[in-house]
Design a protein around this motif. Structure first.
Motif, mmCIF file in Angstrom:
data_model
loop_
_atom_site.group_PDB
_atom_site.id
_atom_site.type_symbol
_atom_site.label_atom_id
_atom_site.label_comp_id
_atom_site.label_asym_id
_atom_site.label_seq_id
_atom_site.Cartn_x
_atom_site.Cartn_y
_atom_site.Cartn_z
ATOM 1 N N SER A 44 0.835 -1.207 0.000
ATOM 2 C CA SER A 44 0.000 0.000 0.000
ATOM 3 C C SER A 44 0.871 1.258 0.000
ATOM 4 O O SER A 44 0.510 2.266 -0.611
ATOM 5 C CB SER A 44 -0.975 0.009 1.176
ATOM 6 N N ASN A 45 2.031 1.205 0.656
ATOM 7 C CA ASN A 45 2.949 2.336 0.640
ATOM 8 C C ASN A 45 3.468 2.583 -0.775
ATOM 9 O O ASN A 45 3.582 3.727 -1.216
ATOM 10 C CB ASN A 45 4.104 2.087 1.611
ATOM 11 N N VAL A 46 3.773 1.512 -1.506
ATOM 12 C CA VAL A 46 4.240 1.635 -2.888
ATOM 13 C C VAL A 46 3.146 2.264 -3.750
ATOM 14 O O VAL A 46 3.407 3.192 -4.526
ATOM 15 C CB VAL A 46 4.683 0.267 -3.459
ATOM 16 N N SER A 47 1.922 1.795 -3.607
ATOM 17 C CA SER A 47 0.807 2.347 -4.387
ATOM 18 C C SER A 47 0.590 3.826 -4.066
ATOM 19 O O SER A 47 0.387 4.647 -4.965
ATOM 20 C CB SER A 47 -0.473 1.557 -4.113
ATOM 21 N N HIS A 48 0.653 4.170 -2.790
ATOM 22 C CA HIS A 48 0.482 5.562 -2.367
ATOM 23 C C HIS A 48 1.606 6.432 -2.926
ATOM 24 O O HIS A 48 1.364 7.549 -3.400
ATOM 25 C CB HIS A 48 0.448 5.646 -0.838
ATOM 26 N N THR A 49 2.830 5.922 -2.880
ATOM 27 C CA THR A 49 3.983 6.663 -3.405
ATOM 28 C C THR A 49 3.819 6.947 -4.893
ATOM 29 O O THR A 49 4.075 8.067 -5.356
ATOM 30 C CB THR A 49 5.283 5.873 -3.145
#
Length: 144
Positions: free
Chosen positions: A110-115
């Motif tokens: 989810s952090n990758v997607s948000h980034t």
């Protein structure tokens, strides 16, 4: 070793990642066969990490004047965070899966997607930051 790494991509149905690994391995093999013992750092491939991600991290670090160690760490200064975000974004743009990028950057999916969403917003809404992000992309594609 390269075949093992490519096999991991194939198992995960990340065929583009497998092709990238095999292409890099073949390039390194050709350098050796041609007797070019003075290959540039760009031509040499390391299989300690994902060769594409390692190259993207190095270019992002160079453009934003931070170290690769900073990108791999937890520091949150603006330049480090932007370099890390660019590296994550362009790793995804290279066709590497969210889970794989998350693993290499020690982040969650989810952090990758948000980034990636954040970088896309910056490209769209912030001319100054967008120019820096685009410069990283140009250097990754070898157009600068």
């Amino acid at each position: 070793m390269a075949l093992d790494f490519a096999e991991q991509h194939i198992i995960k149905e990340n065929f583009k990642g497998a092709v990238v690994v095999l292409h890099a391995a073949m390039k390194q093999l050709l350098i050796g066969l041609q007797g070019n013992t003075k290959a540039s750092e760009e031509e040499m491939v390391t299989f300690e990490g994902h060769p594409v991600i390692e190259r993207i991290k190095r270019i992002s670090a160079d453009v934003l004047d931070v170290s690769v160690k900073d990108i791999e760490g937890k520091r949150k200064t603006q330049s480090v965070a932007l370099a890390r975000h660019c590296a994550v974004y362009y790793s995804r743009q290279a066709g590497i899966g969210v889970e794989e990028v998350a693993r290499y950057f020690d982040r969650t999916h989810s952090n990758v997607s948000h980034t990636c969403a954040k970088i896309e917003d910056l490209l769209e809404c912030d001319r100054e930051m967008g120019a820096i992000i685009k410069l990283v992309g140009k250097k990754i594609r070898g157009k600068d």
